[in-house]
Scaffold this motif. Structure first.
Motif: not given
Length: 117
Positions: A68-76
């Motif tokens: 989820a941290m990786g996803a949030a880094e790529r897409d807010a």
């Protein structure tokens, strides 16, 4: 001891996910793929039992947080998922148990977010 064990599990999961995610993904939307993978782990995660060192749910939650941290880094737009999972994990570290309102409420919030993906 419990904090140390949970910290070790979290660090190992972060390292594994970080190393696995360093290359280019074949997905058209890597953020969505990471978010869905986090939700998949959350979906199959069993009860977190702090007394059981071999409880896979601890590892699954740690890996879900990392994804989820990786996803949030790529897409807010995935920040709410990241925040809910991090708070759930933090609740365990703060209360020394998985059965606490912080963790329960945030796991429910994360599952609700996942239902909309």
């Amino acid at each position: 001891m419990r904090i140390r064990m949970f910290s070790l599990v979290t660090a190992a999961a972060l390292a594994a996910v970080g190393l696995a995610g360093c290359g280019e993904s074949g997905s058209d939307d890597p953020a969505k793929a990471d978010a869905r993978a986090a939700c998949g782990l959350l979906d199959r995660m069993g009860a977190i039992r702090m007394s059981d060192r071999k409880n896979p749910a601890c590892y699954e939650l740690s890996a879900a947080v990392s994804l989820a941290m990786g996803a949030a880094e790529r897409d807010a737009s995935y920040r709410p998922l990241r925040d809910a999972l991090r708070k759930a994990s933090d609740g365990i570290a703060q209360k020394f148990t998985a059965d606490n309102p912080i963790t329960r409420d945030n796991l429910k919030k994360a599952r609700d977010i996942c239902a909309d993906l």
